[in-house]
Design an enzyme around this catalytic site. Structure first.
Site, PDB file in Angstrom:
ATOM      1  CG  ASP A   9      -0.366   0.253   2.529  1.00  0.00           C
ATOM      2  OD1 ASP A   9       0.883   0.354   2.614  1.00  0.00           O
ATOM      3  OD2 ASP A   9      -1.115   0.370   3.522  1.00  0.00           O
ATOM      4  CB  CYS A  64       0.901  -2.224   4.993  1.00  0.00           C
ATOM      5  SG  CYS A  64       0.937  -3.248   6.469  1.00  0.00           S
ATOM      6  CB  THR A  66       2.866  -1.886  10.975  1.00  0.00           C
ATOM      7  OG1 THR A  66       1.599  -2.402  10.519  1.00  0.00           O
ATOM      8  CG2 THR A  66       2.676  -0.498  11.574  1.00  0.00           C
ATOM      9  CG  HIS A  97      11.099 -23.992  12.622  1.00  0.00           C
ATOM     10  ND1 HIS A  97      11.407 -23.803  13.947  1.00  0.00           N
ATOM     11  CD2 HIS A  97      12.173 -24.633  12.087  1.00  0.00           C
ATOM     12  CE1 HIS A  97      12.601 -24.306  14.212  1.00  0.00           C
ATOM     13  NE2 HIS A  97      13.104 -24.807  13.088  1.00  0.00           N
ATOM     14  CG  HIS A 132       9.330 -27.773  11.687  1.00  0.00           C
ATOM     15  ND1 HIS A 132       9.162 -27.163  12.911  1.00  0.00           N
ATOM     16  CD2 HIS A 132      10.629 -28.172  11.635  1.00  0.00           C
ATOM     17  CE1 HIS A 132      10.305 -27.168  13.570  1.00  0.00           C
ATOM     18  NE2 HIS A 132      11.218 -27.781  12.818  1.00  0.00           N
TER      19      HIS A 132
END
Ligand code: RB5
Length: 144
Positions: A9, A64, A66, A97, A132
């Site tokens: 964004d 974005c 954050t 993992h 995993h």
């Protein structure tokens, strides 16, 4: 070579350009946004998830401000395992993992050098399978 889809964004637009340059030589498909104008990050997470649905061996990068909103939106899709990473170790372990197929980054929280470092770790690591895989398989047991 693994195909990489990337989208951002307005909060990730500048870092997206930095990372596309950093990943020169890789097959990278830019899904926008194309300018610093404000846009809604879920639409870009959704667009990238749609591409990965038809190309399950590909990987994605979502950026974005954050990395948080992008990871939340992307993880609504059952075929997406999006990891918001802020260190190289996060990215390494997200691949090894968690078999993460989308790396989420904060355009306003990471410097360029750290973001490149995280990206390098993400693409250098591979899923280890074994125990995993069993744990990742359990994600779909909880799908609504
Ligand atoms: C946009 O201002 C900002 O909310 C967005 O880039 C992101 O940080 C959301 O999680």
């Amino acid at each position: 070579m693994t195909k990489i889809y990337i989208a951002a964004d307005h909060g990730g637009y500048v870092l997206k350009a930095v990372l596309i340059a950093h990943l020169k030589g890789r097959e990278i498909i830019d899904l926008g946004t194309e300018s610093p104008e404000s846009v809604d990050y879920p639409l870009y997470a959704d667009k990238l998830a749609d591409h990965l649905k038809t190309d399950l061996t590909a990987l994605g990068i979502l950026i974005c401000g954050t990395g948080l909103g992008m990871s939340m939106a992307a993880n609504r899709h059952p075929h997406i395992r999006a990891a918001r990473c802020s260190t190289g170790l996060d990215a390494d372990l997200a691949r090894r993992h968690n078999n993460a197929n989308v790396l989420c980054l904060g355009g306003r929280t990471l410097g360029d050098d750290l973001a490149k470092h995280i990206v390098d770790h993400f693409f250098q690591a591979s899923f280890e399978g074994g125990r995993h895989q069993r744990r990742v398989n359990q994600f779909s047991d909880f799908a609504c």
